[in-house]
Design an enzyme around this catalytic site. Sequence first.
Site, short mmCIF file in Angstrom:
data_model
loop_
_atom_site.label_atom_id
_atom_site.label_comp_id
_atom_site.label_asym_id
_atom_site.label_seq_id
_atom_site.Cartn_x
_atom_site.Cartn_y
_atom_site.Cartn_z
N TYR A 110 8.33 19.36 -4.83
CA TYR A 110 9.45 18.36 -4.95
C TYR A 110 10.33 18.91 -6.15
O TYR A 110 11.60 18.71 -5.93
CB TYR A 110 9.25 17.01 -4.91
CG TYR A 110 8.76 16.29 -3.49
CD1 TYR A 110 7.96 16.63 -2.77
CD2 TYR A 110 9.96 15.54 -2.93
CE1 TYR A 110 7.71 15.99 -1.59
CE2 TYR A 110 9.89 15.02 -1.75
CZ TYR A 110 8.52 15.28 -1.04
OH TYR A 110 8.43 14.65 0.29
N TYR A 156 -11.12 13.05 -4.21
CA TYR A 156 -10.39 12.72 -5.38
C TYR A 156 -9.97 13.78 -6.09
O TYR A 156 -8.53 14.03 -6.37
CB TYR A 156 -11.35 11.68 -6.32
CG TYR A 156 -10.77 11.24 -7.38
CD1 TYR A 156 -9.88 10.15 -7.65
CD2 TYR A 156 -10.87 11.62 -8.92
CE1 TYR A 156 -9.26 9.55 -8.64
CE2 TYR A 156 -10.45 11.34 -9.97
CZ TYR A 156 -9.52 10.30 -10.03
OH TYR A 156 -9.05 9.84 -11.08
N ASP A 198 0.85 -1.12 0.02
CA ASP A 198 0.08 0.05 0.16
C ASP A 198 1.04 1.27 -0.07
O ASP A 198 1.79 1.38 0.88
CB ASP A 198 -0.88 -0.17 1.27
CG ASP A 198 -2.07 0.87 1.06
OD1 ASP A 198 -1.78 2.05 0.96
OD2 ASP A 198 -2.84 0.47 1.23
N THR A 226 -10.83 7.50 -19.71
CA THR A 226 -10.27 6.64 -20.55
C THR A 226 -11.03 5.24 -20.25
O THR A 226 -11.54 4.86 -19.24
CB THR A 226 -8.78 6.19 -20.11
OG1 THR A 226 -8.11 7.53 -20.18
CG2 THR A 226 -8.07 5.50 -20.69
N ASN A 274 5.38 9.59 -0.40
CA ASN A 274 6.17 8.44 -0.27
C ASN A 274 6.84 8.18 -1.37
O ASN A 274 8.11 7.77 -1.67
CB ASN A 274 5.56 7.10 0.24
CG ASN A 274 5.01 7.07 1.60
OD1 ASN A 274 5.85 7.68 2.43
ND2 ASN A 274 4.08 6.45 1.96
N ARG A 286 15.33 9.75 -3.43
CA ARG A 286 16.59 9.20 -2.74
C ARG A 286 17.20 8.34 -3.78
O ARG A 286 18.43 8.55 -3.77
CB ARG A 286 15.69 8.20 -1.73
CG ARG A 286 16.75 7.30 -0.89
CD ARG A 286 16.01 6.65 0.27
NE ARG A 286 17.15 6.08 0.91
CZ ARG A 286 16.69 5.17 1.93
NH1 ARG A 286 15.45 5.13 2.58
NH2 ARG A 286 17.59 4.26 2.55
#
Length: 320
Positions: free
Chosen positions: A157, A143, A56, A173, A97, A104
Site C-alpha cells: 500500500y 499468527y 471487528d 512485552t 480494511n 481514503r
Amino acid sequence: MRILVTGGAGFIGSHLCERLLGGGHEVVCLDNFFTGRRENLYHLMDSKRFELLRHDIIEPVLLEVDQIYNLACPASPVHYQYNPVKTVKTNVMGTINMLGLAKRVRARILQASTSEVYGDPHVHPQPEDYYGHVNCNGLRACYDEGKRVAETLMMDYHRQNRVDTRIIRIFNTYGPRMLENDGRVVSNFIVQALRGEELTIYGTGEQTRSFCYVDDLVEGMVRLMNVEEGAQREFDVHEPVNVGNPGEFTMRELADEVARAAGVEVRTRFCPLPQDDPKQRRPDITRAQRLLGWEPTVPLREGLKRTVAYFAERIKSREP
Ligand code: NAD
Ligand code: UDP
C-alpha cells in the site's frame, strides 16, 4: 490529532490509549473484546476526548482520523490458536480494511508486527534484515504468517498507493493489564507464584526470550509513528523497526526472577514444549536507537516488581 487505536482494549492497546490521551489527543478505540476488556479502559472513560467502539476489524469501518495504530489481534499463542482462521482473517482482511481507511482519509498508519516473523531464528540476535525461519503451516503459522502478510500489505500500500506506513516489530512485552489466563509466560509465572502453585516450565526451560516493559514499548511505538521521512535519514521510516529489550533470559532464569519479585520460594514443574517454540530470541535494536533515539529504560527486575504488584492487587480484590 484524532487517533484510532484498534485492539485498544487489550494489554498494550490500553496503555497506548492512556499515553495518547495524556498527550492531549482525541482517541477512538475500536475493539471486538476477544481478549480485551472494558475494565482496562475504565479510568479513561470520563475523558471527553475518548471514544470506545465495539467493532471487528475484519469488517470495514469509516472514520475521520489522522493516525491509525493497528494493534487488533490476539497475541498469546493460547488465544491466537483458539480460532486460527479468524487470526489469519484479522491480520489479512483486518489490515486491508485499516489500510483502505488510511488511504481514503490520508491517515498515517502503524502496524503492530512481531518478532514472530523471525520464527525459530538461525541468526542471533535478530536484525530487521534477517528474513526469518518460519514454518508456514504449523500451529503458530496463523499468527506468524498472518503478521508477515500484514507487513507485505503495509509495504505494498505504501509503494502502490503512497500510504504513509510504519511497521513496528514488537518483542515479548509484559506489564500490568495482561490477562490472568493469558497463557504467556510472564503472566503465567506471576499468577502461579502468587497462588503458591508450581511454575510451569515448557520443555527444558533453556529457551530464551527478551522481555520489554510495556511503558518502554509504548514510547518506542509513539516515536516510530511520529518520526518524519527525510532523505538524509540512515533508515527508511517505512521499513520495519525492532522494538524490544535486548536483556535475554532463559525460562529457568525468568522463573527465578519471578519468584524473587513475588517473594516466594521457586517451585517448578516441567511440561511439554509447544510445537515450533522458538529456541532463542533477542532483538538487535540498532535501528530503533539510530532512527528514534530509543532504548528501553526499565530493567526486568523493576518491571516484574510492578507487574507482580498489579496481579497481587487483582487476585486480592477477588478474594471473599
Ligand atoms: P491482547 O490480546 O491483549 O490485545 C489484542 C486486542 O485486540 C484485544 O483487545 C482484542 O480484543 C482485540 N482484537 C483481536 N482481534 C480483533 C478483531 N478482529 N477486531 C477488533 N479487535 C480485535 O494483545 P497485546 O499483547 O496487547 O498485543 C497487541 C498487539 O501487539 C497485537 O497485534 C500483537 O500481535 C502485537 N504484539 C504483542 C506482543 C506482546 O508481547 N505483547 C509481541 C509482539 C506483537
Ligand atoms: N512458557 C513456559 N511456561 C508457560 C508459558 C510459556 O515455559 O507457562 C515458555 C514458552 O514455551 C516459550 C516462552 O515461555 O518458550 C515464551 O512464551 P510466550 O507464550 O510468553 O511467548 P512466545 O512464545 O510467543 O514468545
